[in-house]
Design an enzyme around this catalytic site. Structure first.
Site, PDB file in Angstrom:
ATOM      1  N   LYS A   1       8.330   3.270   4.179  1.00 42.97           N
ATOM      2  CA  LYS A   1       7.416   3.953   3.693  1.00 42.97           C
ATOM      3  C   LYS A   1       5.971   3.328   3.674  1.00 42.97           C
ATOM      4  O   LYS A   1       5.939   2.256   3.588  1.00 42.97           O
ATOM      5  CB  LYS A   1       7.956   3.914   1.885  1.00 42.97           C
ATOM      6  CG  LYS A   1       7.339   5.309   1.291  1.00 42.97           C
ATOM      7  CD  LYS A   1       8.264   6.781   1.761  1.00 42.97           C
ATOM      8  CE  LYS A   1       7.450   7.890   1.112  1.00 42.97           C
ATOM      9  NZ  LYS A   1       8.034   8.954   1.293  1.00 42.97           N
TER      10      LYS A   1
ATOM     11  N   ASP B   1       3.620  12.820   3.188  1.00 42.99           N
ATOM     12  CA  ASP B   1       4.618  12.709   1.691  1.00 42.99           C
ATOM     13  C   ASP B   1       3.654  13.191   0.862  1.00 42.99           C
ATOM     14  O   ASP B   1       2.637  13.924   1.271  1.00 42.99           O
ATOM     15  CB  ASP B   1       4.771  11.422   1.383  1.00 42.99           C
ATOM     16  CG  ASP B   1       6.002  11.120   0.282  1.00 42.99           C
ATOM     17  OD1 ASP B   1       6.932  11.717   0.142  1.00 42.99           O
ATOM     18  OD2 ASP B   1       5.413  10.695  -0.788  1.00 42.99           O
TER      19      ASP B   1
HETATM   20  P1  NDP Z   1       3.317  17.782  -2.710  1.00 38.91           P
HETATM   21  O1  NDP Z   1       1.997  16.786  -2.845  1.00 38.91           O
HETATM   22  O2  NDP Z   1       2.932  18.798  -1.503  1.00 38.91           O
HETATM   23  O3  NDP Z   1       3.753  18.361  -3.917  1.00 38.91           O
HETATM   24  C1  NDP Z   1       4.185  17.772  -5.056  1.00 38.91           C
HETATM   25  C2  NDP Z   1       3.829  18.880  -6.296  1.00 38.91           C
HETATM   26  O4  NDP Z   1       4.361  18.333  -7.349  1.00 38.91           O
HETATM   27  C3  NDP Z   1       2.700  19.103  -6.320  1.00 38.91           C
HETATM   28  O5  NDP Z   1       2.352  20.546  -6.671  1.00 38.91           O
HETATM   29  C4  NDP Z   1       2.071  18.304  -7.691  1.00 38.91           C
HETATM   30  O6  NDP Z   1       1.025  18.897  -8.336  1.00 38.91           O
HETATM   31  C5  NDP Z   1       3.138  18.598  -8.321  1.00 38.91           C
HETATM   32  N1  NDP Z   1       3.526  17.596  -9.268  1.00 38.91           N
HETATM   33  C6  NDP Z   1       3.198  16.413  -9.360  1.00 38.91           C
HETATM   34  N2  NDP Z   1       3.216  15.641 -10.492  1.00 38.91           N
HETATM   35  C7  NDP Z   1       3.854  16.559 -11.128  1.00 38.91           C
HETATM   36  C8  NDP Z   1       4.586  16.522 -12.553  1.00 38.91           C
HETATM   37  N3  NDP Z   1       4.462  15.349 -13.430  1.00 38.91           N
HETATM   38  N4  NDP Z   1       5.013  17.717 -13.184  1.00 38.91           N
HETATM   39  C9  NDP Z   1       5.122  18.842 -12.342  1.00 38.91           C
HETATM   40  N5  NDP Z   1       4.450  18.731 -11.057  1.00 38.91           N
HETATM   41  C10 NDP Z   1       3.912  17.734 -10.828  1.00 38.91           C
HETATM   42  O7  NDP Z   1       4.613  16.813  -2.264  1.00 38.91           O
HETATM   43  P2  NDP Z   1       5.644  17.081  -1.684  1.00 38.91           P
HETATM   44  O8  NDP Z   1       6.365  18.677  -1.922  1.00 38.91           O
HETATM   45  O9  NDP Z   1       5.686  16.866  -0.054  1.00 38.91           O
HETATM   46  O10 NDP Z   1       6.820  16.218  -2.167  1.00 38.91           O
HETATM   47  C11 NDP Z   1       7.549  16.254  -3.482  1.00 38.91           C
HETATM   48  C12 NDP Z   1       8.640  15.274  -3.714  1.00 38.91           C
HETATM   49  O11 NDP Z   1       9.430  15.425  -2.490  1.00 38.91           O
HETATM   50  C13 NDP Z   1       8.388  13.880  -3.585  1.00 38.91           C
HETATM   51  O12 NDP Z   1       8.839  13.251  -4.473  1.00 38.91           O
HETATM   52  C14 NDP Z   1       8.421  13.446  -2.157  1.00 38.91           C
HETATM   53  O13 NDP Z   1       8.575  12.152  -2.077  1.00 38.91           O
HETATM   54  C15 NDP Z   1       9.801  14.331  -2.134  1.00 38.91           C
HETATM   55  N6  NDP Z   1      10.094  14.598  -0.491  1.00 38.91           N
HETATM   56  C16 NDP Z   1       9.018  15.179   0.365  1.00 38.91           C
HETATM   57  C17 NDP Z   1       9.427  15.393   1.765  1.00 38.91           C
HETATM   58  C18 NDP Z   1       8.321  16.143   2.435  1.00 38.91           C
HETATM   59  O14 NDP Z   1       8.907  16.297   3.783  1.00 38.91           O
HETATM   60  N7  NDP Z   1       7.351  16.587   2.017  1.00 38.91           N
HETATM   61  C19 NDP Z   1      10.632  14.776   2.161  1.00 38.91           C
HETATM   62  C20 NDP Z   1      11.490  14.256   1.178  1.00 38.91           C
HETATM   63  C21 NDP Z   1      11.231  13.939  -0.053  1.00 38.91           C
HETATM   64  P3  NDP Z   1      -0.231  18.107  -8.028  1.00 38.91           P
HETATM   65  O15 NDP Z   1      -0.798  18.323  -6.554  1.00 38.91           O
HETATM   66  O16 NDP Z   1      -1.167  18.520  -8.724  1.00 38.91           O
HETATM   67  O17 NDP Z   1       0.008  16.513  -8.543  1.00 38.91           O
END
Ligand code: NDP
Length: 445
Positions: free
Chosen positions: A124, A164
Protein backbone atom coordinates in the site's frame (compact mmCIF):
# COMPACT_ATOMS: atom_id res chain seq x y z
CA UNK A 1 0.95 -18.86 19.63
CA UNK A 2 1.45 -16.35 22.44
CA UNK A 3 -0.82 -13.62 21.08
CA UNK A 4 -0.36 -11.21 24.00
CA UNK A 5 3.43 -11.40 23.82
CA UNK A 6 3.41 -10.86 20.05
CA UNK A 7 1.07 -7.88 20.35
CA UNK A 8 3.03 -6.39 23.28
CA UNK A 9 6.26 -6.63 21.30
CA UNK A 10 4.62 -5.06 18.26
CA UNK A 11 3.13 -2.22 20.34
CA UNK A 12 6.54 -1.49 21.85
CA UNK A 13 8.10 -1.27 18.39
CA UNK A 14 5.28 0.76 16.84
CA UNK A 15 3.68 2.79 19.65
CA UNK A 16 0.55 4.73 18.72
CA UNK A 17 0.05 3.01 15.36
CA UNK A 18 -3.56 2.31 16.28
CA UNK A 19 -5.00 1.16 12.97
CA UNK A 20 -2.05 -1.13 12.20
CA UNK A 21 -2.14 -2.74 15.66
CA UNK A 22 -5.93 -3.13 15.43
CA UNK A 23 -5.68 -4.90 12.07
CA UNK A 24 -2.91 -7.25 13.19
CA UNK A 25 -4.75 -8.18 16.40
CA UNK A 26 -7.95 -8.94 14.48
CA UNK A 27 -6.16 -11.31 12.12
CA UNK A 28 -4.10 -13.03 14.80
CA UNK A 29 -7.15 -13.63 16.99
CA UNK A 30 -8.94 -15.43 14.20
CA UNK A 31 -6.01 -17.56 13.01
CA UNK A 32 -4.81 -18.48 16.54
CA UNK A 33 -6.29 -22.00 16.48
CA UNK A 34 -4.85 -22.80 13.05
CA UNK A 35 -1.39 -21.62 14.09
CA UNK A 36 -1.56 -23.68 17.27
CA UNK A 37 -2.57 -26.75 15.27
CA UNK A 38 0.44 -26.27 12.95
CA UNK A 39 3.59 -25.98 15.09
CA UNK A 40 5.78 -25.74 11.98
CA UNK A 41 4.40 -22.21 11.42
CA UNK A 42 5.70 -21.21 14.83
CA UNK A 43 9.13 -22.82 14.40
CA UNK A 44 9.52 -21.01 11.05
CA UNK A 45 8.61 -17.68 12.73
CA UNK A 46 5.79 -17.19 10.23
CA UNK A 47 3.75 -14.82 12.41
CA UNK A 48 6.64 -12.57 13.41
CA UNK A 49 7.74 -12.42 9.75
CA UNK A 50 4.24 -11.78 8.47
CA UNK A 51 3.26 -8.89 10.73
CA UNK A 52 6.22 -6.64 9.81
CA UNK A 53 6.40 -5.20 6.29
CA UNK A 54 9.30 -6.30 4.08
CA UNK A 55 10.21 -2.63 3.66
CA UNK A 56 8.79 0.88 3.95
CA UNK A 57 9.92 3.74 1.77
CA UNK A 58 9.26 7.20 3.27
CA UNK A 59 9.96 10.25 1.17
CA UNK A 60 9.02 13.88 0.88
CA UNK A 61 7.52 15.42 -2.22
CA UNK A 62 7.99 19.11 -2.85
CA UNK A 63 5.88 20.87 -5.42
CA UNK A 64 4.82 24.36 -6.41
CA UNK A 65 1.17 25.47 -6.52
CA UNK A 66 -0.39 27.72 -9.16
CA UNK A 67 0.48 30.81 -7.10
CA UNK A 68 4.14 29.90 -6.87
CA UNK A 69 3.93 28.73 -3.24
CA UNK A 70 6.07 25.71 -2.34
CA UNK A 71 4.46 22.74 -0.52
CA UNK A 72 6.01 19.69 1.10
CA UNK A 73 4.09 16.43 1.58
CA UNK A 74 5.02 13.19 3.29
CA UNK A 75 4.74 10.07 1.12
CA UNK A 76 5.14 6.34 1.63
CA UNK A 77 5.18 2.95 -0.06
CA UNK A 78 4.76 -0.05 2.21
CA UNK A 79 5.86 -3.34 0.61
CA UNK A 80 4.38 -5.84 3.00
CA UNK A 81 4.64 -9.37 1.63
CA UNK A 82 5.41 -10.82 -1.81
CA UNK A 83 5.22 -14.55 -1.10
CA UNK A 84 2.53 -15.29 -3.66
CA UNK A 85 3.19 -12.54 -6.22
CA UNK A 86 4.37 -8.96 -6.75
CA UNK A 87 3.41 -6.43 -4.08
CA UNK A 88 0.00 -5.07 -5.03
CA UNK A 89 -2.12 -2.39 -3.40
CA UNK A 90 -3.45 1.10 -3.94
CA UNK A 91 -2.11 4.58 -3.41
CA UNK A 92 -4.15 6.90 -1.17
CA UNK A 93 -3.96 10.71 -1.24
CA UNK A 94 -5.74 12.13 1.81
CA UNK A 95 -4.72 14.47 4.64
CA UNK A 96 -5.32 11.67 7.17
CA UNK A 97 -2.68 9.39 5.59
CA UNK A 98 0.05 8.26 7.98
CA UNK A 99 2.24 5.20 8.35
CA UNK A 100 -0.17 3.42 10.70
CA UNK A 101 -3.04 3.64 8.21
CA UNK A 102 -0.88 2.49 5.30
CA UNK A 103 0.55 -0.41 7.30
CA UNK A 104 -2.94 -1.51 8.31
CA UNK A 105 -4.05 -1.33 4.69
CA UNK A 106 -0.93 -3.11 3.42
CA UNK A 107 -1.32 -5.88 6.00
CA UNK A 108 -4.99 -6.40 5.13
CA UNK A 109 -4.06 -6.43 1.46
CA UNK A 110 -1.89 -9.55 1.92
CA UNK A 111 -4.90 -11.65 2.90
CA UNK A 112 -7.31 -9.97 0.51
CA UNK A 113 -4.99 -10.58 -2.43
CA UNK A 114 -4.43 -14.16 -1.34
CA UNK A 115 -8.20 -14.71 -1.36
CA UNK A 116 -8.59 -13.50 -4.93
CA UNK A 117 -7.03 -16.76 -6.23
CA UNK A 118 -4.57 -14.61 -8.25
CA UNK A 119 -0.78 -14.40 -7.73
CA UNK A 120 -0.68 -11.04 -5.92
CA UNK A 121 1.32 -9.98 -2.84
CA UNK A 122 0.35 -7.17 -0.47
CA UNK A 123 1.40 -3.51 -0.33
CA UNK A 124 0.00 0.00 0.00
CA UNK A 125 1.16 3.57 -0.45
CA UNK A 126 0.11 7.15 -0.34
CA UNK A 127 0.57 10.67 0.86
CA UNK A 128 -1.00 13.29 3.12
CA UNK A 129 -1.49 15.40 -0.03
CA UNK A 130 -5.10 16.56 -0.33
CA UNK A 131 -6.30 16.64 -3.97
CA UNK A 132 -9.51 18.44 -2.88
CA UNK A 133 -9.65 21.97 -4.27
CA UNK A 134 -6.41 21.59 -6.27
CA UNK A 135 -6.26 22.51 -9.93
CA UNK A 136 -5.49 19.85 -12.55
CA UNK A 137 -2.01 21.31 -13.04
CA UNK A 138 -1.31 21.13 -9.33
CA UNK A 139 -2.46 17.51 -9.18
CA UNK A 140 -0.32 16.70 -12.22
CA UNK A 141 2.78 18.32 -10.72
CA UNK A 142 2.26 16.50 -7.45
CA UNK A 143 1.73 13.10 -9.11
CA UNK A 144 4.83 13.57 -11.26
CA UNK A 145 6.97 14.55 -8.26
CA UNK A 146 5.57 11.54 -6.35
CA UNK A 147 6.51 9.16 -9.16
CA UNK A 148 9.98 10.68 -9.49
CA UNK A 149 10.74 9.06 -6.12
CA UNK A 150 8.61 5.93 -6.39
CA UNK A 151 9.52 4.62 -9.81
CA UNK A 152 12.73 2.84 -8.80
CA UNK A 153 10.85 0.71 -6.28
CA UNK A 154 8.03 -0.52 -8.53
CA UNK A 155 7.71 -2.54 -11.73
CA UNK A 156 5.21 -4.81 -13.50
CA UNK A 157 6.74 -7.89 -11.82
CA UNK A 158 7.82 -6.38 -8.50
CA UNK A 159 5.25 -3.90 -7.16
CA UNK A 160 2.12 -2.78 -8.99
CA UNK A 161 0.29 0.15 -7.33
CA UNK A 162 -3.30 1.18 -8.10
CA UNK A 163 -5.77 3.86 -6.96
CA UNK A 164 -7.51 4.28 -3.62
CA UNK A 165 -9.12 7.23 -1.83
CA UNK A 166 -8.13 10.43 -3.67
CA UNK A 167 -6.44 8.53 -6.51
CA UNK A 168 -8.63 7.81 -9.53
CA UNK A 169 -8.05 7.50 -13.26
CA UNK A 170 -6.71 11.05 -13.57
CA UNK A 171 -3.99 10.64 -10.94
CA UNK A 172 -3.05 7.17 -12.23
CA UNK A 173 -2.68 8.75 -15.70
CA UNK A 174 -0.29 11.45 -14.48
CA UNK A 175 1.75 8.92 -12.51
CA UNK A 176 1.85 6.47 -15.41
CA UNK A 177 3.03 9.21 -17.80
CA UNK A 178 5.95 10.02 -15.52
CA UNK A 179 6.83 6.36 -14.89
CA UNK A 180 6.88 5.66 -18.61
CA UNK A 181 9.23 8.57 -19.22
CA UNK A 182 11.63 7.53 -16.46
CA UNK A 183 11.59 3.76 -16.97
CA UNK A 184 11.37 3.92 -20.78
CA UNK A 185 8.83 1.14 -20.87
CA UNK A 186 5.12 0.74 -21.50
CA UNK A 187 3.97 -1.99 -19.15
CA UNK A 188 1.29 -2.89 -16.62
CA UNK A 189 3.17 -1.16 -13.78
CA UNK A 190 -0.01 0.50 -12.48
CA UNK A 191 -3.61 -0.67 -12.59
CA UNK A 192 -6.74 1.44 -12.90
CA UNK A 193 -5.33 2.85 -16.13
CA UNK A 194 -7.41 4.61 -18.79
CA UNK A 195 -9.13 2.37 -21.34
CA UNK A 196 -7.07 3.87 -24.18
CA UNK A 197 -3.75 2.91 -22.65
CA UNK A 198 -4.07 -0.54 -21.08
CA UNK A 199 -6.90 -0.16 -18.57
CA UNK A 200 -9.47 -2.88 -18.07
CA UNK A 201 -13.17 -2.49 -18.64
CA UNK A 202 -15.14 -2.67 -15.36
CA UNK A 203 -12.11 -1.77 -13.17
CA UNK A 204 -13.67 1.50 -11.88
CA UNK A 205 -16.89 -0.28 -10.85
CA UNK A 206 -15.26 -3.56 -9.81
CA UNK A 207 -14.97 -3.05 -6.05
CA UNK A 208 -18.61 -2.04 -5.77
CA UNK A 209 -19.76 -4.79 -8.14
CA UNK A 210 -17.76 -7.39 -6.22
CA UNK A 211 -19.17 -6.12 -2.91
CA UNK A 212 -22.69 -6.73 -4.13
CA UNK A 213 -21.83 -10.15 -5.63
CA UNK A 214 -20.45 -11.15 -2.23
CA UNK A 215 -23.55 -9.84 -0.40
CA UNK A 216 -25.67 -11.84 -2.84
CA UNK A 217 -23.78 -15.05 -1.93
CA UNK A 218 -24.11 -14.29 1.79
CA UNK A 219 -27.87 -13.79 1.46
CA UNK A 220 -28.15 -17.03 -0.52
CA UNK A 221 -26.89 -18.99 2.51
CA UNK A 222 -30.13 -17.89 4.21
CA UNK A 223 -32.27 -18.58 1.17
CA UNK A 224 -32.56 -14.83 0.48
CA UNK A 225 -31.82 -12.64 -2.57
CA UNK A 226 -31.24 -8.93 -3.10
CA UNK A 227 -34.46 -8.63 -5.02
CA UNK A 228 -36.79 -6.18 -3.23
CA UNK A 229 -34.32 -5.48 -0.41
CA UNK A 230 -33.61 -1.93 0.81
CA UNK A 231 -29.92 -1.14 1.11
CA UNK A 232 -27.96 1.56 2.98
CA UNK A 233 -24.73 2.61 1.28
CA UNK A 234 -22.23 5.05 2.82
CA UNK A 235 -19.82 7.30 0.93
CA UNK A 236 -20.43 8.61 -2.56
CA UNK A 237 -17.11 7.63 -4.13
CA UNK A 238 -15.89 4.93 -6.44
CA UNK A 239 -16.96 1.95 -4.36
CA UNK A 240 -20.34 3.42 -3.39
CA UNK A 241 -21.05 4.17 -7.05
CA UNK A 242 -20.33 0.63 -8.31
CA UNK A 243 -22.29 -0.92 -5.44
CA UNK A 244 -25.30 1.31 -6.09
CA UNK A 245 -25.35 0.35 -9.79
CA UNK A 246 -25.11 -3.38 -9.09
CA UNK A 247 -27.75 -3.37 -6.32
CA UNK A 248 -30.18 -1.80 -8.79
CA UNK A 249 -29.29 -4.38 -11.45
CA UNK A 250 -30.02 -7.21 -9.00
CA UNK A 251 -33.40 -5.80 -7.98
CA UNK A 252 -32.53 -4.07 -4.70
CA UNK A 253 -33.03 -0.42 -3.76
CA UNK A 254 -30.24 1.80 -2.39
CA UNK A 255 -31.81 4.47 -0.16
CA UNK A 256 -28.80 6.28 1.36
CA UNK A 257 -25.47 7.81 0.42
CA UNK A 258 -23.18 9.82 2.68
CA UNK A 259 -20.24 12.20 2.93
CA UNK A 260 -18.28 13.60 5.83
CA UNK A 261 -21.04 16.24 6.19
CA UNK A 262 -23.92 13.79 6.78
CA UNK A 263 -26.14 11.48 4.76
CA UNK A 264 -29.09 11.66 2.43
CA UNK A 265 -32.08 9.35 2.68
CA UNK A 266 -34.00 8.83 -0.52
CA UNK A 267 -36.83 6.33 0.10
CA UNK A 268 -37.67 6.33 -3.62
CA UNK A 269 -34.28 4.78 -4.37
CA UNK A 270 -31.02 6.16 -5.79
CA UNK A 271 -31.12 5.13 -9.43
CA UNK A 272 -30.57 6.40 -13.00
CA UNK A 273 -30.19 10.18 -13.20
CA UNK A 274 -29.69 10.37 -9.44
CA UNK A 275 -26.56 8.24 -9.68
CA UNK A 276 -25.38 10.49 -12.53
CA UNK A 277 -26.01 13.54 -10.33
CA UNK A 278 -23.98 11.98 -7.55
CA UNK A 279 -21.12 11.43 -9.99
CA UNK A 280 -21.34 15.08 -11.08
CA UNK A 281 -21.10 16.19 -7.46
CA UNK A 282 -18.09 13.96 -7.04
CA UNK A 283 -16.39 15.17 -10.23
CA UNK A 284 -16.82 18.78 -9.11
CA UNK A 285 -14.54 17.94 -6.16
CA UNK A 286 -17.26 18.77 -3.61
CA UNK A 287 -17.00 17.04 -0.27
CA UNK A 288 -20.72 17.26 0.49
CA UNK A 289 -23.84 15.26 -0.29
CA UNK A 290 -26.28 17.91 0.97
CA UNK A 291 -27.05 19.33 -2.54
CA UNK A 292 -28.63 15.98 -3.50
CA UNK A 293 -31.63 16.76 -1.28
CA UNK A 294 -32.05 20.19 -2.95
CA UNK A 295 -32.05 18.56 -6.37
CA UNK A 296 -34.43 15.66 -5.58
CA UNK A 297 -37.35 16.67 -3.34
CA UNK A 298 -38.12 13.10 -2.20
CA UNK A 299 -34.74 12.95 -0.43
CA UNK A 300 -33.86 14.35 3.00
CA UNK A 301 -30.42 15.43 4.16
CA UNK A 302 -29.38 14.60 7.73
CA UNK A 303 -26.34 16.69 8.72
CA UNK A 304 -23.61 15.18 10.91
CA UNK A 305 -25.37 11.82 11.02
CA UNK A 306 -24.70 8.39 9.58
CA UNK A 307 -26.93 6.26 7.35
CA UNK A 308 -26.95 3.37 9.82
CA UNK A 309 -30.02 4.81 11.60
CA UNK A 310 -32.24 4.12 8.57
CA UNK A 311 -34.35 0.93 8.52
CA UNK A 312 -32.80 -1.31 5.84
CA UNK A 313 -32.31 -5.00 5.08
CA UNK A 314 -28.70 -4.72 3.96
CA UNK A 315 -25.89 -2.29 4.88
CA UNK A 316 -22.88 -1.65 2.65
CA UNK A 317 -20.34 0.65 4.35
CA UNK A 318 -18.32 1.98 1.39
CA UNK A 319 -16.65 5.18 2.70
CA UNK A 320 -13.75 4.84 5.12
CA UNK A 321 -12.26 3.08 8.16
CA UNK A 322 -14.09 3.01 11.51
CA UNK A 323 -17.21 4.71 10.15
CA UNK A 324 -19.61 2.21 11.75
CA UNK A 325 -19.38 1.99 15.55
CA UNK A 326 -21.08 0.12 18.37
CA UNK A 327 -24.21 2.30 18.52
CA UNK A 328 -24.58 2.15 14.74
CA UNK A 329 -24.37 -1.66 14.85
CA UNK A 330 -27.04 -1.81 17.57
CA UNK A 331 -29.31 0.45 15.56
CA UNK A 332 -28.93 -1.60 12.37
CA UNK A 333 -29.85 -4.77 14.22
CA UNK A 334 -32.79 -3.17 16.07
CA UNK A 335 -34.09 -2.10 12.67
CA UNK A 336 -33.94 -5.63 11.28
CA UNK A 337 -30.82 -5.44 9.09
CA UNK A 338 -29.77 -9.01 8.18
CA UNK A 339 -26.59 -8.49 6.18
CA UNK A 340 -23.62 -6.13 6.50
CA UNK A 341 -20.97 -6.34 3.76
CA UNK A 342 -17.94 -4.05 3.99
CA UNK A 343 -17.17 -2.33 0.68
CA UNK A 344 -14.60 -0.09 2.42
CA UNK A 345 -11.51 -1.25 4.31
CA UNK A 346 -12.19 -1.82 8.03
CA UNK A 347 -15.27 0.48 8.19
CA UNK A 348 -16.67 -1.33 11.27
CA UNK A 349 -15.02 -0.88 14.64
CA UNK A 350 -14.09 -4.03 16.63
CA UNK A 351 -17.03 -3.30 18.99
CA UNK A 352 -19.48 -3.17 16.06
CA UNK A 353 -18.11 -6.42 14.62
CA UNK A 354 -18.49 -8.07 18.00
CA UNK A 355 -22.19 -7.18 18.03
CA UNK A 356 -22.77 -8.47 14.49
CA UNK A 357 -20.99 -11.73 15.32
CA UNK A 358 -22.86 -12.28 18.59
CA UNK A 359 -26.23 -11.56 16.98
CA UNK A 360 -25.35 -13.96 14.17
CA UNK A 361 -26.32 -11.56 11.40
CA UNK A 362 -24.45 -12.01 8.12
CA UNK A 363 -21.24 -9.96 8.42
CA UNK A 364 -18.69 -9.88 5.58
CA UNK A 365 -15.30 -8.23 6.31
CA UNK A 366 -13.74 -5.85 3.77
CA UNK A 367 -10.79 -8.07 2.94
CA UNK A 368 -13.18 -10.62 1.41
CA UNK A 369 -16.08 -8.40 0.34
CA UNK A 370 -14.13 -5.68 -1.45
CA UNK A 371 -11.49 -7.96 -2.99
CA UNK A 372 -13.18 -7.59 -6.39
CA UNK A 373 -11.26 -4.33 -6.96
CA UNK A 374 -7.83 -5.82 -6.64
CA UNK A 375 -8.98 -9.00 -8.41
CA UNK A 376 -9.96 -6.92 -11.43
CA UNK A 377 -6.60 -5.14 -11.17
CA UNK A 378 -5.09 -8.63 -11.40
CA UNK A 379 -7.19 -9.21 -14.51
CA UNK A 380 -5.87 -5.89 -15.88
CA UNK A 381 -2.29 -7.10 -15.29
CA UNK A 382 -3.07 -10.32 -17.14
CA UNK A 383 -4.53 -8.43 -20.10
CA UNK A 384 -1.47 -6.13 -20.17
CA UNK A 385 0.93 -9.08 -20.09
CA UNK A 386 -1.00 -10.80 -22.91
CA UNK A 387 -1.31 -7.47 -24.80
CA UNK A 388 -5.03 -7.89 -25.34
CA UNK A 389 -8.28 -6.56 -23.93
CA UNK A 390 -11.28 -8.57 -22.75
CA UNK A 391 -14.86 -7.38 -23.20
CA UNK A 392 -16.96 -5.91 -20.40
CA UNK A 393 -18.93 -9.15 -20.16
CA UNK A 394 -15.78 -11.30 -19.96
CA UNK A 395 -14.32 -9.22 -17.13
CA UNK A 396 -17.62 -9.05 -15.23
CA UNK A 397 -18.06 -12.82 -15.51
CA UNK A 398 -14.51 -13.48 -14.26
CA UNK A 399 -15.08 -11.04 -11.38
CA UNK A 400 -18.33 -12.78 -10.49
CA UNK A 401 -16.60 -16.20 -10.42
CA UNK A 402 -13.78 -14.85 -8.26
CA UNK A 403 -16.27 -13.40 -5.73
CA UNK A 404 -18.10 -16.74 -5.57
CA UNK A 405 -14.82 -18.55 -4.97
CA UNK A 406 -13.82 -16.07 -2.21
CA UNK A 407 -17.21 -16.65 -0.59
CA UNK A 408 -16.72 -20.43 -0.80
CA UNK A 409 -13.29 -20.15 0.85
CA UNK A 410 -14.84 -18.13 3.70
CA UNK A 411 -17.53 -20.77 4.17
CA UNK A 412 -14.95 -23.59 4.08
CA UNK A 413 -12.87 -22.12 6.91
CA UNK A 414 -15.52 -20.10 8.75
CA UNK A 415 -18.44 -22.47 9.38
CA UNK A 416 -19.43 -22.46 13.06
CA UNK A 417 -20.81 -25.43 15.04
CA UNK A 418 -24.31 -23.91 14.81
CA UNK A 419 -23.88 -23.92 10.98
CA UNK A 420 -23.75 -20.11 10.73
CA UNK A 421 -20.66 -18.60 9.07
CA UNK A 422 -17.95 -16.54 10.72
CA UNK A 423 -16.74 -14.73 7.61
CA UNK A 424 -14.01 -12.87 9.52
CA UNK A 425 -12.43 -16.11 10.63
CA UNK A 426 -13.03 -17.80 7.28
CA UNK A 427 -11.41 -14.97 5.29
CA UNK A 428 -8.44 -14.65 7.61
CA UNK A 429 -7.70 -18.37 7.74
CA UNK A 430 -8.12 -18.95 3.99
CA UNK A 431 -5.97 -15.91 3.17
CA UNK A 432 -3.36 -16.78 5.79
CA UNK A 433 -2.86 -20.45 4.90
CA UNK A 434 -1.93 -19.74 1.29
CA UNK A 435 0.58 -17.07 2.27
CA UNK A 436 2.03 -19.01 5.22
CA UNK A 437 2.51 -22.17 3.16
CA UNK A 438 4.18 -20.15 0.38
CA UNK A 439 6.54 -18.60 2.94
CA UNK A 440 7.41 -22.08 4.22
CA UNK A 441 8.07 -23.33 0.69
CA UNK A 442 10.40 -20.44 -0.07
CA UNK A 443 12.59 -20.63 3.06
CA UNK A 444 13.84 -17.80 5.28
CA UNK A 445 14.67 -15.02 2.80
P1 NDP B 1 -13.39 7.61 -2.81
O1 NDP B 1 -12.46 8.68 -2.39
O2 NDP B 1 -13.77 7.49 -4.24
O3 NDP B 1 -14.73 7.65 -1.94
C1 NDP B 1 -14.78 7.71 -0.54
C2 NDP B 1 -16.09 8.38 -0.20
O4 NDP B 1 -16.36 8.36 1.19
C3 NDP B 1 -16.07 9.84 -0.58
O5 NDP B 1 -17.32 10.17 -1.05
C4 NDP B 1 -15.74 10.52 0.74
O6 NDP B 1 -16.12 11.87 0.79
C5 NDP B 1 -16.60 9.69 1.64
N1 NDP B 1 -16.18 9.82 3.02
C6 NDP B 1 -14.93 10.03 3.51
N2 NDP B 1 -14.97 10.08 4.86
C7 NDP B 1 -16.25 9.89 5.19
C8 NDP B 1 -16.93 9.82 6.41
N3 NDP B 1 -16.29 9.96 7.57
N4 NDP B 1 -18.27 9.59 6.39
C9 NDP B 1 -18.92 9.43 5.23
N5 NDP B 1 -18.35 9.51 4.04
C10 NDP B 1 -17.02 9.73 4.02
O7 NDP B 1 -12.74 6.24 -2.31
P2 NDP B 1 -13.11 4.77 -2.76
O8 NDP B 1 -14.56 4.67 -3.03
O9 NDP B 1 -12.13 4.33 -3.77
O10 NDP B 1 -12.76 3.97 -1.42
C11 NDP B 1 -13.68 3.87 -0.34
C12 NDP B 1 -13.21 2.77 0.59
O11 NDP B 1 -13.10 1.54 -0.13
C13 NDP B 1 -11.84 2.98 1.22
O12 NDP B 1 -11.83 2.38 2.50
C14 NDP B 1 -10.91 2.21 0.29
O13 NDP B 1 -9.72 1.83 0.92
C15 NDP B 1 -11.79 1.01 0.00
N6 NDP B 1 -11.44 0.27 -1.20
C16 NDP B 1 -11.41 0.88 -2.42
C17 NDP B 1 -11.10 0.15 -3.54
C18 NDP B 1 -11.16 0.74 -4.90
O14 NDP B 1 -11.03 -0.03 -5.86
N7 NDP B 1 -11.37 2.03 -5.06
C19 NDP B 1 -10.71 -1.28 -3.44
C20 NDP B 1 -10.89 -1.84 -2.13
C21 NDP B 1 -11.21 -1.07 -1.05
P3 NDP B 1 -14.92 12.94 0.63
O15 NDP B 1 -14.32 12.71 -0.70
O16 NDP B 1 -15.62 14.21 0.75
O17 NDP B 1 -13.92 12.70 1.75
Amino acid sequence: MDLDRIMNDLEKKHPGEIEYLQAVREVLESIEDVVNENPHFESAGIIERLIEPDRVLTFKVQWVDDNGKVHVNLCYRVQFNNSIGPYKGGIRFHPSVNLSILKFLGFEQIFKNSLTTLPLGGGKGGSDFNPKGKSDSEIMRFCQAFMLELWRLIGPNTDVPAGDIGVGGKEIGYMYGMYKKLARENTGVLTGKGLNWGGSLIRPEATGFGTVYFAKEMLATKGETLNGKTVAVSGFGNVAWGATLKVEELGGKVVTLSGPDGYIHDPAGITGEKIDYMLELRASNQDVVAPYADEFSEATFYPDAKPWEVKVDVALPCATQNELGEDDAKKLIENGCICIAEGANMPSTPEAIDIFQKKRVLFGPGKAVNAGGVATSGLEMTQNAMKLAWTREEVDEKLHHIMISIHNACVQYGERDDETIDYVKGANIAGFLKVANSMLDQGIV
